[in-house]
Design a protein around this motif. Sequence first.
Motif, PDB file in Angstrom:
ATOM      1  N   MET A   1       0.912  -1.057   0.009  1.00 12.75           N
ATOM      2  CA  MET A   1      -0.016  -0.020   0.190  1.00 12.75           C
ATOM      3  C   MET A   1       0.897   1.330   0.058  1.00 12.75           C
ATOM      4  N   ASN A   2       0.714   2.330  -1.009  1.00  4.17           N
ATOM      5  CA  ASN A   2       1.438   3.225  -0.977  1.00  4.17           C
ATOM      6  C   ASN A   2       0.634   4.711  -0.770  1.00  4.17           C
ATOM      7  N   LEU A   3       0.697   4.877   0.499  1.00  5.63           N
ATOM      8  CA  LEU A   3      -0.315   6.269   0.733  1.00  5.63           C
ATOM      9  C   LEU A   3       0.931   7.314   1.073  1.00  5.63           C
ATOM     10  N   PRO A   4       0.225   8.607   0.713  1.00  5.01           N
ATOM     11  CA  PRO A   4       1.179   9.654   1.025  1.00  5.01           C
ATOM     12  C   PRO A   4       1.554   9.759   2.331  1.00  5.01           C
ATOM     13  N   PHE A   5       0.679   9.756   3.461  1.00  2.00           N
ATOM     14  CA  PHE A   5       1.236  10.176   4.697  1.00  2.00           C
ATOM     15  C   PHE A   5       2.085   9.242   5.343  1.00  2.00           C
ATOM     16  N   LEU A   6       2.509   8.203   4.580  1.00  2.00           N
ATOM     17  CA  LEU A   6       3.328   7.150   5.184  1.00  2.00           C
ATOM     18  C   LEU A   6       4.945   7.198   4.530  1.00  2.00           C
ATOM     19  N   GLY A   7       4.839   8.378   3.593  1.00  4.41           N
ATOM     20  CA  GLY A   7       6.298   8.526   2.798  1.00  4.41           C
ATOM     21  C   GLY A   7       7.462   8.920   3.994  1.00  4.41           C
ATOM     22  N   GLY A   8       7.205   9.882   5.007  1.00  6.26           N
ATOM     23  CA  GLY A   8       8.249   9.994   5.904  1.00  6.26           C
ATOM     24  C   GLY A   8       8.475   8.975   7.008  1.00  6.26           C
ATOM     25  N   LEU A   9       7.843   7.748   6.847  1.00  8.85           N
ATOM     26  CA  LEU A   9       8.266   6.772   7.979  1.00  8.85           C
ATOM     27  C   LEU A   9       9.131   5.681   7.653  1.00  8.85           C
ATOM     28  N   LYS A  10       9.846   5.061   8.539  1.00  5.99           N
ATOM     29  CA  LYS A  10      10.718   3.871   8.179  1.00  5.99           C
ATOM     30  C   LYS A  10      10.095   2.698   7.504  1.00  5.99           C
ATOM     31  N   LEU A  11      10.710   1.656   7.063  1.00  7.84           N
ATOM     32  CA  LEU A  11       9.936   0.557   6.448  1.00  7.84           C
ATOM     33  C   LEU A  11       9.257  -0.134   7.553  1.00  7.84           C
ATOM     34  N   ARG A  12       9.864  -0.406   8.744  1.00  7.41           N
ATOM     35  CA  ARG A  12       9.138  -1.053   9.848  1.00  7.41           C
ATOM     36  C   ARG A  12       8.049  -0.469  10.121  1.00  7.41           C
ATOM     37  N   ALA A  13       8.058   0.899  10.257  1.00  4.63           N
ATOM     38  CA  ALA A  13       6.754   1.364  10.721  1.00  4.63           C
ATOM     39  C   ALA A  13       5.530   1.236   9.482  1.00  4.63           C
ATOM     40  N   ARG A  14       6.056   1.605   8.165  1.00  3.97           N
ATOM     41  CA  ARG A  14       5.414   1.551   7.145  1.00  3.97           C
ATOM     42  C   ARG A  14       4.630   0.311   7.098  1.00  3.97           C
ATOM     43  N   LEU A  15       5.243  -0.876   7.289  1.00  2.00           N
ATOM     44  CA  LEU A  15       4.808  -2.339   7.112  1.00  2.00           C
ATOM     45  C   LEU A  15       3.863  -2.411   8.217  1.00  2.00           C
ATOM     46  N   THR A  16       4.119  -2.091   9.534  1.00  2.00           N
ATOM     47  CA  THR A  16       3.298  -2.472  10.632  1.00  2.00           C
ATOM     48  C   THR A  16       1.968  -1.658  10.257  1.00  2.00           C
ATOM     49  N   LEU A  17       2.075  -0.364  10.081  1.00  2.00           N
ATOM     50  CA  LEU A  17       0.753   0.415   9.896  1.00  2.00           C
ATOM     51  C   LEU A  17       0.092  -0.027   8.424  1.00  2.00           C
ATOM     52  N   SER A  18       0.597  -0.357   7.458  1.00  2.00           N
ATOM     53  CA  SER A  18      -0.373  -1.006   6.210  1.00  2.00           C
ATOM     54  C   SER A  18      -0.775  -2.206   6.547  1.00  2.00           C
ATOM     55  N   VAL A  19      -0.294  -3.083   7.367  1.00  2.00           N
ATOM     56  CA  VAL A  19      -0.808  -4.449   7.461  1.00  2.00           C
ATOM     57  C   VAL A  19      -1.914  -3.965   8.537  1.00  2.00           C
ATOM     58  N   ALA A  20      -1.809  -3.110   9.669  1.00  2.00           N
ATOM     59  CA  ALA A  20      -2.731  -2.791  10.500  1.00  2.00           C
ATOM     60  C   ALA A  20      -4.163  -2.260   9.694  1.00  2.00           C
ATOM     61  N   LEU A  21      -4.006  -1.364   8.948  1.00  2.00           N
ATOM     62  CA  LEU A  21      -4.698  -0.566   8.046  1.00  2.00           C
ATOM     63  C   LEU A  21      -5.583  -1.516   7.072  1.00  2.00           C
ATOM     64  N   LEU A  22      -4.778  -2.311   6.538  1.00  2.00           N
ATOM     65  CA  LEU A  22      -5.651  -3.518   5.554  1.00  2.00           C
ATOM     66  C   LEU A  22      -6.262  -4.575   6.428  1.00  2.00           C
ATOM     67  N   SER A  23      -5.726  -4.852   7.604  1.00  2.69           N
ATOM     68  CA  SER A  23      -6.461  -5.666   8.358  1.00  2.69           C
ATOM     69  C   SER A  23      -7.841  -5.225   8.843  1.00  2.69           C
ATOM     70  N   THR A  24      -7.605  -3.910   9.226  1.00  2.00           N
ATOM     71  CA  THR A  24      -8.798  -3.152   9.886  1.00  2.00           C
ATOM     72  C   THR A  24      -9.969  -2.946   8.645  1.00  2.00           C
ATOM     73  N   PHE A  25      -9.186  -2.716   7.508  1.00  2.00           N
ATOM     74  CA  PHE A  25     -10.325  -2.554   6.471  1.00  2.00           C
ATOM     75  C   PHE A  25     -11.048  -4.085   6.150  1.00  2.00           C
ATOM     76  N   ALA A  26     -10.294  -5.018   6.131  1.00  2.00           N
ATOM     77  CA  ALA A  26     -10.946  -6.258   5.849  1.00  2.00           C
ATOM     78  C   ALA A  26     -11.669  -7.077   6.807  1.00  2.00           C
ATOM     79  N   ILE A  27     -11.170  -6.595   8.243  1.00  3.92           N
ATOM     80  CA  ILE A  27     -12.140  -7.129   9.241  1.00  3.92           C
ATOM     81  C   ILE A  27     -13.663  -6.094   9.051  1.00  3.92           C
ATOM     82  N   LEU A  28     -13.486  -4.751   9.002  1.00  9.12           N
ATOM     83  CA  LEU A  28     -14.488  -4.046   9.018  1.00  9.12           C
ATOM     84  C   LEU A  28     -15.503  -4.439   7.782  1.00  9.12           C
TER      85      LEU A  28
END
Length: 632
Positions: free
Chosen positions: A1-28
């Motif tokens: 997932m390539n979101l504009p507000f994730l561009g300033g984060l490290k890869l570890r934070a981006r992966l964690t946040l992306s998986v969390a957002l995808l999981s939240t979207f899927a569960i919702l």
Amino acid sequence: MNLPFLGGLKLRARLTLSVALLSTFAILSVTMSGLSITRRTLGRQIDATLRAEAEGLKDLVERILAEREANVRSWSEDTILRGALLFDTFDKSDTVLEGLAKNHTSISGFVLFDEQGRAVSASSKELLKGYQGHEREVREMEWYRAALEGRFTADALGREKDPVFGKRVLPLAAPVKSPASGARIGVLLAAYDWSQVRDVVKASMQRAQERAQESFALEVRREDGTVLFNSRPPDVEPPAAPVSQEAINGTDVRDVGDGWRFVATLDAREAYAPLVEAALMALGMMGFFLALVIVGAWWLARGIARPISALSEAVTHVLEEGDLSHHVEVNSRDEVGELAHAFSRMMEQLRQTTVGLQQGTRVLTGAVAELSKAAEHQERNLSRQAAAIQETQVTAQEIQQTSKMAEERSRAVLQVTERAEEVGRLGEETLGASIEGLQELHEKVGRLAGTILMLGNRTQQIGEIAQTVKDLADQSNMLALNAAIEAVRSGEHGKGFGVVAREIRALADQSIESTDRVRELLDDIGKSIQDTVKMTEKGQQQMQGGLAQIKASGESLRELTSIVKDNAGAARQIAVAVSQQNAGITQIFTAVSDLSSLMEETMQGVQSTTRATSTLREAAERMESVARTYRA
């Protein structure tokens, strides 16, 4: 997932946040889909339940009303009730009505009326007293007028209590007829206790309580929306957002309730309360699973980011130092380890490519210079050819316009020639018709001259006849004179003969005068006839001369028509030749235009080649600069 507000984060934070957002979207999505399906299913179940309750109430009330109407008709045919109205035996009818009231508890009372609306018998003395003395009001009531017409009505059923029965009742009245003549002799009123409807809906209310639906209610309404029955207590407010279904009493079974609407209502909040509980439970489970997903995503991102950081340091060293001999060591056998091994092979191939690139850029630079010179020479030659073709195209366009103008003029001449040919043909036909008319007129003038001559002869004959008449008048005058002389000689006996002689003499004088006037008129007519004959002969001669001139003009017009026909044929041939010439010039212009288009395309191709050569020169220079950057 390539979101504009994730561009300033490290890869570890981006992966964690992306998986969390995808999981939240899927569960919702899954949760909302399940809740939506559950809501639709629950809504259909609620609608089906309410519809079944409304239909059940409608069937029960319809059946009860139909039975009560049939009972009233049957009771109105009772022999004792008929006899009471015929023979005033109201004690027996009171007994019958009292027995009917005991056997049918749903009927609040019975009242028997005569034709004047007077209450003569009832199931109780209170009812009889309540209607006595109110004959006028009875005759004006809806149920009484409907009974006189042989039908039932529910217009008298209202929200208020009946003043005579002391409760809400549905008056059902039927006419009582004489068994002998069939004439109407009275009306039987049976007041159905409307509170019995609560007993009818008791089973439905019990089922609603078993379903934990405290707000469930059943209503009976008229077609205009007037509420006839409501199972909800008066002190209970109706729900703000009700869910309702209704059933309409049709005309398949005739009764007074035709058109009534039976409505089953339920509070929407109470109806969908299980759905709200399920949504809260789903949200709690979603929060728990989301926390697990975030922990797992952080651990996974940490394992992926560490080897990638080592690869990033190696790339930074190559970019800053330009040293392609640096090696990366990653002790991993997963995809990241494969990526490190592939990176090492890429570095080796890049070293080999750099050596080949440095050699190839020198050869490419010389080839680009020669290609640029050839492209410039070809562009100059094509520019001269394009200018010549453009001049040829302009000349061909002018010739095409001239040919088109000549074609238009030849068509106009051809149209004028065809019009002249048509006018000549019409003039020739008109001249022929004129010659025929003049010849016919010449013949008629000849016949007119003969007729005038014959008229002159007849006039001479009339003159001779007039002369003869004059001679006869002279002789008559002489005879009258002699007769007068003889009458004088005869004396008294000749007076009558003398009177006749005077009259004959007077007539003779008048005949002479008339003959003279006729003679004068005949002389004038003869002179006029002679003048007319002379003028006719002169006109005939002039007509012959004009006819000869018209015939000569006709010959000239025929010759002119022949010349116009010859000119029309020549004009047609000229128009055909000009059209063929125009078609040929159009083909030449089309060919020159195509050649011009091809030349423009060729020029564009040469210009594209020139631009590509320039681009290739710049690319060769950049490649040479890049090749000098790295060392193998």
